[in-house]
Design a protein around this motif. Structure first.
Motif, PDB file in Angstrom:
ATOM      1  N   SER A   1       2.583   1.569  11.268  1.00  0.00           N
ATOM      2  CA  SER A   1       2.880   2.073  12.655  1.00  0.00           C
ATOM      3  C   SER A   1       1.845   1.603  13.704  1.00  0.00           C
ATOM      4  O   SER A   1       1.856   1.280  14.728  1.00  0.00           O
ATOM      5  CB  SER A   1       2.852   3.716  12.379  1.00  0.00           C
ATOM      6  N   ALA A   2       0.925   1.439  12.196  1.00  0.00           N
ATOM      7  CA  ALA A   2      -0.846   0.977  13.304  1.00  0.00           C
ATOM      8  C   ALA A   2      -0.799  -0.338  13.980  1.00  0.00           C
ATOM      9  O   ALA A   2      -1.387  -0.860  15.442  1.00  0.00           O
ATOM     10  CB  ALA A   2      -1.959   1.569  11.746  1.00  0.00           C
TER      11      ALA A   2
ATOM     12  N   PRO B   1       0.542  -1.396   0.056  1.00  0.00           N
ATOM     13  CA  PRO B   1       0.117   0.015   0.575  1.00  0.00           C
ATOM     14  C   PRO B   1       0.770   1.811  -0.198  1.00  0.00           C
ATOM     15  O   PRO B   1       2.004   1.146   0.568  1.00  0.00           O
ATOM     16  CB  PRO B   1      -0.919  -0.383   1.627  1.00  0.00           C
ATOM     17  N   ASP B   2       0.472   2.306  -0.587  1.00  0.00           N
ATOM     18  CA  ASP B   2       0.895   3.774  -0.468  1.00  0.00           C
ATOM     19  C   ASP B   2       1.278   4.565   0.055  1.00  0.00           C
ATOM     20  O   ASP B   2       2.267   4.763   1.151  1.00  0.00           O
ATOM     21  CB  ASP B   2       0.396   5.002  -1.173  1.00  0.00           C
ATOM     22  N   THR B   3       0.360   3.680   2.117  1.00  0.00           N
ATOM     23  CA  THR B   3       0.967   4.055   3.660  1.00  0.00           C
ATOM     24  C   THR B   3       1.461   3.024   3.709  1.00  0.00           C
ATOM     25  O   THR B   3       1.182   3.275   5.310  1.00  0.00           O
ATOM     26  CB  THR B   3      -0.672   4.183   3.648  1.00  0.00           C
TER      27      THR B   3
ATOM     28  N   VAL C   1       2.594   3.924   7.540  1.00  0.00           N
ATOM     29  CA  VAL C   1       1.613   3.964   8.647  1.00  0.00           C
ATOM     30  C   VAL C   1       0.794   2.818   9.040  1.00  0.00           C
ATOM     31  O   VAL C   1       0.355   2.898   9.841  1.00  0.00           O
ATOM     32  CB  VAL C   1       0.221   5.354   7.962  1.00  0.00           C
ATOM     33  N   VAL C   2       0.119   2.297   8.114  1.00  0.00           N
ATOM     34  CA  VAL C   2       0.170   0.802   7.949  1.00  0.00           C
ATOM     35  C   VAL C   2       0.959  -0.363   9.657  1.00  0.00           C
ATOM     36  O   VAL C   2       0.317  -0.776  10.622  1.00  0.00           O
ATOM     37  CB  VAL C   2       0.270  -0.108   7.317  1.00  0.00           C
TER      38      VAL C   2
ATOM     39  N   LEU D   1       6.197   6.870   1.674  1.00  0.00           N
ATOM     40  CA  LEU D   1       5.592   5.619   2.898  1.00  0.00           C
ATOM     41  C   LEU D   1       5.336   4.334   2.356  1.00  0.00           C
ATOM     42  O   LEU D   1       5.087   3.821   3.290  1.00  0.00           O
ATOM     43  CB  LEU D   1       4.410   6.372   3.265  1.00  0.00           C
TER      44      LEU D   1
ATOM     45  N   LEU E   1       8.013   6.463  15.611  1.00  0.00           N
ATOM     46  CA  LEU E   1       6.827   6.736  14.464  1.00  0.00           C
ATOM     47  C   LEU E   1       8.823   7.862  13.839  1.00  0.00           C
ATOM     48  O   LEU E   1       8.766   8.344  13.056  1.00  0.00           O
ATOM     49  CB  LEU E   1       5.884   7.283  15.308  1.00  0.00           C
TER      50      LEU E   1
END
Lengths: 188, 101, 310
Positions: free
Chosen positions: C110-111, C102-104, C107-108, C164, C151
Motif C-alpha cells: 500500500s505504501a 514481511p509480516d506487513t 502495508v508495504v 497482512l 486500501l
C-alpha cells in the motif's frame, strides 16, 4: 539483520531524517519543503522499522505520502506561489526561533541522556504486529474506538469549518485574489 | 543503535520542529513544523517501547493514538486555513493580527 | 552464497520479471490496438515495435526547460520503477516462495502504491512547465480519491488470511479464490490499478489532451524511461492483483510460477483492452465515482468478506 548492518542503516536514516528536516525550513520553495518533509518522515519510519515497530513505521510512511500531496493541493489553492519553483523567503523572528529550537533540542536530549533508561528490550519484535492487532481489538478496544470517534468528529468539524456555505457565508466571497498590501484590512 | 542515540535523533527532530513552527510565516510551513515535533515525539515513544518497556503492546497503542493526533492536527489545520482564507483572504500569520472575525 | 550475491541475484530477478512483463504489456497493447481497430495483425512489426521505440528514443536528443528541478526530473522515473520493484519483491511465486515476506507485506505494498503519487507529482512538478504541472495536480486529485477504495479492497483479502503477509493471503485461497469469495474486490482493484498506472481510460496525468501531461517536456531516453517505469508499475499491480484475488500460484496441472504468469497476463490483457475500448474519463467524474460509489462498495465488500468468516 546483523548488528553492524542495523547500525549502518540507523546512521543513514538518522542523517536523512535530520538533514531533510532542516532543509524543510531552509529551502526556498514550498513544494521542495514538502518533499523534504516526506523524506524526513520516511527516514523516521525506517528507524521505527529497525526498532521492531514494523507496522507503525510502514503506516507512518503510507500516511505521509497522502499528507504531502494534500499539502501540495492546499498550496495551489491558497498560497501566492502555487507551483513553488520561484524562490521566496517567508520567515519571521528567525533568531528567536533558532534559539528556541536549540534550547528544546538540548533540554530534551539532556533529559534523555542524563536519565537512567531501563533496559528491557522487546522479547520478540517479530510478533509485534500480531500483538498490536490483539491489543487493538482486545484490551485497548475502547481507546481504539475513541480514536475512531475522534477522527469522525474531526471529519465533521473540518467539513463544517471548510464547507463552502456556512456561518461564514458563500465560498465565492473568498475566491478573489488576496490583497497585495499586508495591512489592507487594518487601513480599511 | 543504542537507545540514547535514538532519543537524541528524536530530540533533534523536535528541536527542528520548534524552530520551524516559530519561524515560518506561511500556515502550511508552520504545520510542517508541528508535524516534525510530533514525529520526534513518536520516534522517542517507539524507541522507549522497543528498548525500555519490554515491547508491551500498550506502547504501540499509544503510538497509534499519536498518529491519530497527527491526523486530527492536519485535517483541522487545513480546514482552518480554508476558513481563514475565506474570511480574511490570509495565507500567512502576519495577516491575522486580531482575533475578531 | 554471500548476502551481497543474494541481493544482486534478487535485484536481477525482479528487474528481469519486470522487463519481461513490461515488454509483454507493450506488445499486447499493440495487438489489442490492432484487434480493436480491425487492422490486420502483422506479427513481426507488432513484436518489434517496442524495440523500435527504444532505439528511436536512444537516437533522440533530450530537452531541458527553464529553471527545472534537475534532481526531481532524474529521481521521478527511478522512484516509479523502484516502487514497481518493491511491489514485485513481495510477489509469492510458490508456496512460501517470495523474495521477501514481511509480516506487513500488505502495508508495504500500500505504501508503494501511495508513493506512486509522489513519483508522478515529482515528475510533473520538476520541469517547471505548465502542462506537466497540470498533469501533476490532476494525478493529485485522482490519487487521493483512489487511496481509500484501494486500501479497503486489499484489506478484504487480508481478512480470510488473518494476516497482512502477502504469502499468507495467497495461502488462504487454497480452497476458494478471493475473486469468488468477494466478487466486488477485483473490479474495484482493476479500476484503481488503471489509475495507479495512469493507463487507458484513467490516463489523466499523461493524457493526450494535455499534450503528454507530466511527460510533455520529456524527450528521448528520459521519456522512454518514464514509459518503461509506468509499464513496470502496471505489471506489478497486475501481478499483486493476481496474487490477492486470483489465487496466485494455485491451479491444476501447470507449475505454480506459470499460473502466476498466466493470471498476471489475464489482468494485463484486461488492462490493454480497456486502453483501446474505453474512452478517457473526465477527472471530476472519476473523483465523484471514487468517493461516492467505490468507497461504499469497497466497504460492503469488507462486510461480505467478514460475513464469510463467521
Amino acid at each position: 539483520m546483523t548488528g553492524a548492518l542495523i547500525d549502518l542503516s540507523f546512521a543513514a536514516f538518522s542523517l536523512v531524517a535530520i538533514v531533510a528536516g532542516v532543509r524543510v525550513f531552509r529551502t526556498d520553495s514550498m513544494v521542495r519543503a514538502a518533499f523534504y518533509l516526506l523524506a524526513s518522515f520516511a527516514a523516521t519510519g525506517g528507524i521505527m522499522v529497525l526498532l521492531g515497530a514494523e507496522f507503525l513505521g510502514m503506516v507512518l510512511i503510507l500516511m505521509m505520502a497522502g499528507e504531502m500531496l494534500v499539502m501540495a493541493i492546499v498550496m495551489v489553492m491558497y498560497m501566492m506561489n502555487p507551483a513553488g519553483l520561484n524562490p521566496m523567503v517567508m520567515v519571521h523572528q528567525p533568531r528567536t526561533a533558532v534559539v528556541a529550537g536549540v534550547i528544546a533540542f538540548l533540554a530534551i536530549a539532556g533529559v534523555g541522556l542524563s536519565g537512567e533508561v531501563p533496559s528491557r528490550p522487546a522479547p520478540d519484535p517479530a510478533a509485534a504486529t500480531a500483538e498490536l492487532g490483539r491489543e487493538l481489538l482486545g484490551n485497548s478496544m475502547l481507546v481504539f474506538q475513541t480514536a475512531g470517534v475522534t477522527l469522525l468528529a474531526t471529519m465533521v468539524g473540518a467539513i463544517a469549518i471548510a464547507a463552502p456555505r456556512g456561518r461564514h457565508g458563500d465560498a465565492a466571497e473568498g475566491s478573489e485574489e488576496p490583497g497585495l498590501q499586508p495591512d489592507e484590512e487594518a487601513s480599511a | 543503535m543504542t537507545t540514547e542515540a535514538v532519543l537524541v535523533v528524536g530530540a533533534a527532530l523536535f528541536g527542528i520542529g520548534v524552530f520551524g513552527a516559530l519561524s515560518q510565516q506561511s500556515f502550511v510551513m508552520l504545520m510542517m513544523g508541528i508535524e516534525l515535533m510530533i514525529n520526534g515525539s513518536l520516534l522517542v515513544l517507539v524507541a522507549m517501547w522497543a528498548r525500555a518497556a519490554g515491547g508491551s503492546p500498550d506502547g504501540q497503542m499509544l503510538a497509534i493514538v499519536f498518529m491519530t493526533v497527527m491526523a486530527v492536527e492536519m485535517s483541522l489545520g487545513f480546514a482552518l486555513i480554508t476558513g481563514v482564507y475565506r474570511v480574511r483572504r490570509a495565507d500567512i500569520t502576519e495577516k491575522l493580527r486580531k482575533l475578531k472575525g | 552464497m554471500s548476502p551481497l550475491l543474494e541481493v544482486i541475484a534478487a535485484a536481477a530477478a525482479v528487474a528481469g520479471l519486470l522487463a519481461v512483463g513490461a515488454l509483454a504489456l507493450a506488445i499486447g497493447d499493440g495487438v489489442a490496438g490492432a484487434v480493436v481497430a480491425g487492422r490486420p495483425i502483422r506479427v513481426l512489426p507488432l513484436l518489434t515495435a517496442p524495440v523500435a521505440r527504444a532505439m528511436l528514443a536512444a537516437r533522440t536528443g533530450s530537452t531541458t526547460t527553464e529553471r527545472p528541478d534537475g534532481a526531481g526530473r532524474a529521481v521521478a522515473p527511478a522512484l516509479l520503477a523502484g516502487l514497481a520493484a518493491l511491489a514485485m519483491v513481495l510477489l509469492p511465486l510458490g508456496p512460501g516462495v517470495a523474495l521477501a515476506d514481511p509480516d506487513t507485506g500488505f502495508v508495504v505494498y500500500s505504501a508503494a502504491v501511495a508513493f506512486v503519487m509522489i513519483a508522478v507529482f515529482l515528475h510533473g512538478w520538476s520541469p517547471n512547465s505548465t502542462l506537466p504541472l497540470h498533469g501533476a495536480y490532476r494525478f493529485g486529485a485522482v490519487a487521493l480519491s483512489f487511496q481509500i477504495p484501494f486500501l479497503l479492497a486489499m484489506l478484504a483479502t487480508a481478512l480470510p488470511a488473518q494476516s497482512l503477509s502477502i504469502v499468507r493471503i495467497v495461502e488462504a485461497q487454497a480452497g476458494l479464490w478471493n475473486v469468488v469469495r468477494e466478487p466486488l474486490g477485483l473490479p474495484i482493484y482493476l479500476v484503481v490499478g488503471l489509475a495507479v498506472g495512469f493507463w487507458g481510460p484513467l490516463n489523466l496525468p499523461d493524457g493526450d489532451d494535455l499534450a503528454g501531461g507530466t511527460s510533455a517536456e520529456d524527450a528521448g531516453w528520459a521519456r522512454w524511461l518514464w514509459q518503461v517505469a509506468r509499464l513496470s508499475m502496471l505489471v506489478a499491480v497486475a501481478a499483486l492483483g493476481a496474487a490477492a484475488f486470483l489465487g496466485g500460484y494455485f491451479g491444476p496441472i501447470l507449475p505454480g510460477p506459470l499460473w502466476v504468469a498466466l493470471k498476471t497476463g489475464l489482468l494485463l490483457a484486461v488492462m490493454a483492452g480497456a486502453q483501446h475500448l474505453l474512452a478517457r474519463v473526465r477527472i471530476e467524474r472519476f473523483v465523484g465515482v471514487a468517493w461516492v460509489l467505490l468507497v461504499p462498495l469497497a466497504l460492503l465488500n469488507v462486510f461480505v468478506s467478514g460475513a464469510f468468516l463467521l
